[in-house]
Motif scaffolding. Structure first.
Motif, short mmCIF file in Angstrom:
data_model
loop_
_atom_site.label_atom_id
_atom_site.label_comp_id
_atom_site.label_asym_id
_atom_site.label_seq_id
_atom_site.Cartn_x
_atom_site.Cartn_y
_atom_site.Cartn_z
N GLU A 1 0.84 -1.19 0.00
CA GLU A 1 0.00 0.00 0.00
C GLU A 1 0.88 1.24 0.00
OE1 GLU A 1 -3.16 0.35 -0.27
OE2 GLU A 1 -3.84 -1.73 -0.06
N GLY A 2 0.49 2.23 -0.79
CA GLY A 2 1.22 3.48 -0.79
C GLY A 2 2.17 3.61 -1.97
N CYS A 3 3.04 4.62 -1.89
CA CYS A 3 3.96 4.96 -2.98
C CYS A 3 5.39 4.61 -2.59
CB CYS A 3 3.84 6.46 -3.28
SG CYS A 3 5.01 7.07 -4.51
N GLY A 4 6.12 3.97 -3.47
CA GLY A 4 7.54 3.69 -3.24
C GLY A 4 8.36 4.94 -3.52
N ILE A 5 9.17 5.38 -2.56
CA ILE A 5 10.04 6.55 -2.74
C ILE A 5 11.43 6.06 -3.08
CG2 ILE A 5 10.99 8.63 -1.67
CD1 ILE A 5 7.95 8.75 -1.98
N ASP B 1 14.96 8.18 -17.23
CA ASP B 1 14.93 6.95 -18.03
C ASP B 1 14.03 5.91 -17.40
OD1 ASP B 1 16.67 8.09 -19.77
OD2 ASP B 1 18.43 6.95 -19.16
N GLN B 2 14.17 5.70 -16.07
CA GLN B 2 13.38 4.66 -15.43
C GLN B 2 11.90 5.01 -15.40
OE1 GLN B 2 14.65 2.75 -11.91
NE2 GLN B 2 16.55 2.06 -12.82
N THR C 1 6.64 8.85 -11.45
CA THR C 1 7.14 10.16 -11.87
C THR C 1 8.37 10.50 -11.02
OG1 THR C 1 6.52 12.45 -12.36
CG2 THR C 1 5.69 11.54 -10.29
N TYR C 2 8.92 11.70 -11.25
CA TYR C 2 10.14 12.08 -10.52
C TYR C 2 10.07 13.55 -10.12
CZ TYR C 2 11.43 13.96 -15.13
OH TYR C 2 11.43 14.64 -16.33
N TYR D 1 10.45 9.01 -7.87
CA TYR D 1 11.91 9.12 -7.82
C TYR D 1 12.26 10.54 -7.37
CZ TYR D 1 12.51 4.72 -10.36
OH TYR D 1 12.51 3.40 -10.71
N VAL D 2 13.19 10.65 -6.44
CA VAL D 2 13.51 11.96 -5.90
C VAL D 2 15.01 12.07 -5.64
CG1 VAL D 2 13.03 11.20 -3.53
CG2 VAL D 2 12.93 13.62 -4.06
#
Length: 606
Positions: free
Chosen positions: A62-66, A77-78, A90-91, A117-118
């Motif tokens: 559950e949730g967003c992978g950081i 690219d990814q 997104t990034y 992605y951050v």
């Protein structure tokens, strides 16, 4: 999010989203561990499938992978590749406008993202930390985790602060990943990222699809050109040089020889660097000549060769840089031209740096290990893997295995060389010493009175190339050292040789295979002209689709998937779905286009 009725949710995502029928190596265990909330430190070679280890758990939890990543190019690219698979990714980095960043933040809070992605700099800001506190987080993935190491070549100061993730979000699982880390760096990652309780997953560092070759420098540019022409005509590759000037000169020269080459170094403005990188990533058959400022995070699977025209700084750097070849698992080459002057230059850089003595000591040890690899007389892969604490048997796929070197008893020549170094004052480089040994009364020799030394002219039985090689091998084995001015000096360990108490076996110089061309293989061998024609047609189809969608060609399908099309010749969408790398979205988006190419070819060639 995967459907709960699937008996194995991870395999379901792997097959239907990413197009792979089975996990490789430790992937399944890592995914399961992270999926159930465990922390992990993952050491896996480039091309081993690290990204799947956090992408799949991000989709399952559950949730967003950081995902914390140090390079903008890697993020873009990814994310591009994930979007084509139907993943909501997104990034956030410095390329985003304030309006775009605000919209992405709202998506995160609304639960509309699977992965974000951050950059580490943004992650550490109080504003972003506050945002994370209000969002549902599936996991934290820290990519390129070796960047925490102050001993390493890719150190990023902001990475040290990432332990705050554990302090602020103790219930959120973390995974740190790297493709290269010796024992000391692993320990540093554990300590700095507070991963003491994390499970360690170490995959083999072996990259069996890469063929390692080291050649002695003899007009290295021409050696490089012969290597490319003989083995990689039309392939993508990276050529590493130590200086910016050499990068530009080499790229210009390769272009003048008809190679599609670009230059990249930190001295170019951002727009030029980005334009060159984009052309390399998206193009077919582009050779990038670069300093080591280029490459980390380049997610291009079809780089067929990595060449070094100068020694890298350590075996870790060499392993990481050569690992950018053959990420798709297809045959690739790591080629390096090396001479004693490389060693002199790197030693000078270490001694003249402002680094503390302890750092210099570590750098000297790393350089010595690299030198040992270059001067190896047995399997290079064994030497490389041993450095990372892994044992292996001879690989049969490096220059030393394919054409084992001849050795000879070089005790007497070694004594002659050591005596010459001593009698001339332990101040001179290899070129001057060879002139004395060969009995050449050059201006420098006569000016210093070295024509009257007892060793003048006693070494005429060996060629200049063999003397240079011998001096290099003696340096590699610690019999001689290099002072801050590039002069060779005697080391304590040479006493036994000088006294005749120990023998010195040396490698004979190879007189054949200029550029090492005979010891490497082409990436693609075709059984017939018909197969070559189909391969060209499949690549053309991929190129057109990539240009239409403004993405790199490999994002459509990698070379490994095209190779399967060439071998299996699927004539239906069902048959194409059986190929590795063909998931639901890609089959729907591109399957018909490639099927038409295959069917048209079948009609023409029966």
């Amino acid at each position: 999010m995967n459907s709960p009725e699937s008996p194995d949710p991870a395999l379901h995502v792997l097959r239907h989203t990413f197009g792979f029928g089975a996990f490789r190596g430790e992937q399944a265990a890592i995914v399961e561990h992270l999926q159930h909330g465990g922390d992990a430190l993952v050491l896996m070679p480039t091309g081993g499938g690290k990204s799947l280890c956090y992408q799949i758990p991000s989709l399952l939890r559950e949730g967003c992978g950081i995902v914390v990543s140090p390079l903008i190019a890697l993020m873009q690219d990814q994310v591009q590749a994930l979007e084509l698979l139907g993943v909501r990714a997104t990034y956030l980095n410095s390329t985003r406008s304030a309006e775009e960043a605000a919209a992405i933040e709202q998506q995160l809070l609304a639960g509309e993202l699977d992965m974000l992605y951050v950059a580490p700099e943004r992650l550490m800001t109080p504003r972003f930390q506050n945002l994370l506190g209000r969002a549902r987080i599936a996991l934290f993935a820290i990519d390129e985790a070796h960047c925490v190491s102050q001993w390493g070549h890719d150190f990023r100061p902001e990475y040290i602060q990432l332990s705050i993730l554990h302090e602020r979000f103790p219930e959120v699982p973390r995974i740190a990943l790297t493709a290269t880390a010796d024992a000391a760096t692993r320990q540093e990652i554990v300590e700095r990222l507070a991963l003491q309780s994390a499970r360690l997953f170490v995959s083999s560092f072996d990259r069996p699809n890469i063929r390692y070759t080291v050649v002695e420098k003899d007009n290295p540019r021409k050696q490089l050109l012969r290597f490319i022409r003989s083995n990689h005509e039309g392939d993508s590759g990276i050529v590493y040089c130590l200086s910016r000037k050499k990068v530009e000169e080499t790229a210009t020269w390769l272009k003048s020889e008809g190679i599609r080459a670009l230059a990249y170094h930190a001295g170019f403005d951002a727009a030029t660097r980005e334009a060159h990188q984009t052309e390399f990533v998206r193009g077919d058959g582009v050779v990038m000549v670069a300093t080591v400022a280029f490459g980390m995070g380049i997610d291009k699977p079809d780089v067929r060769f990595v060449a070094h025209l100068d020694l890298p700084k350590s075996l870790e750097a060499y392993y990481q840089e050569t690992g950018r070849a053959g990420r798709d698992g297809l045959a690739s080459n790591a080629w390096m031209a090396y001479g004693l002057q490389d060693l002199v230059l790197l030693r000078e850089m270490i001694e003249q740096s402002q680094a503390p003595d302890e750092v210099k000591r570590v750098e000297r040890q790393k350089l010595d290990a690299l030198l040992g690899y270059c001067e190896a007389t047995a399997c290079r892969r064994e030497v490389l893997l041993r450095y990372f604490g892994e044992s292996s048997t001879p690989c049969g796929n490096c220059d030393m295995c394919l054409t084992p070197p001849e050795t000879f008893d070089a005790t007497v020549p070694a004594q002659q060389a050591l005596s010459t170094i001593y009698r001339s004052g332990q101040r001179y480089g290899a070129g001057h010493l060879v002139d004395i040994l060969q009995g050449r009364a050059t201006a420098k020799v006569t000016e210093r009175g070295h024509q009257s030394l007892s060793t003048f002219g006693i070494g005429k039985s060996l060629s200049d190339a063999q003397w240079s090689s011998l001096l290099r091998q003696m340096a590699a084995q610690g019999l001689v050292g290099v002072n801050e001015h590039g002069g060779l000096v005697l080391q304590e360990s040479c006493r036994a040789i000088l006294r005749g108490e120990a023998a010195f076996m040396a490698r004979k110089v190879r007189e054949s295979a200029p550029g090492g061309a005979s010891s490497v293989r082409r990436q693609m061998e075709f059984e017939s002209d018909e197969a070559r024609t189909l391969w060209a047609a499949l690549r053309q189809c991929r190129r057109e689709l990539a240009e239409e969608q403004n993405v790199p060609a490999y994002v459509i399908f990698g070379d490994a998937t095209l190779k399967q099309m060439l071998e299996k010749r699927p004539q239906s969408l069902e048959a194409m779905y059986e190929l590795s790398g063909v998931g639901d979205r890609k089959l729907a988006a591109y399957g018909t286009a490639f099927l038409e190419v295959l069917q048209a070819h079948q009609r023409r060639h029966g």
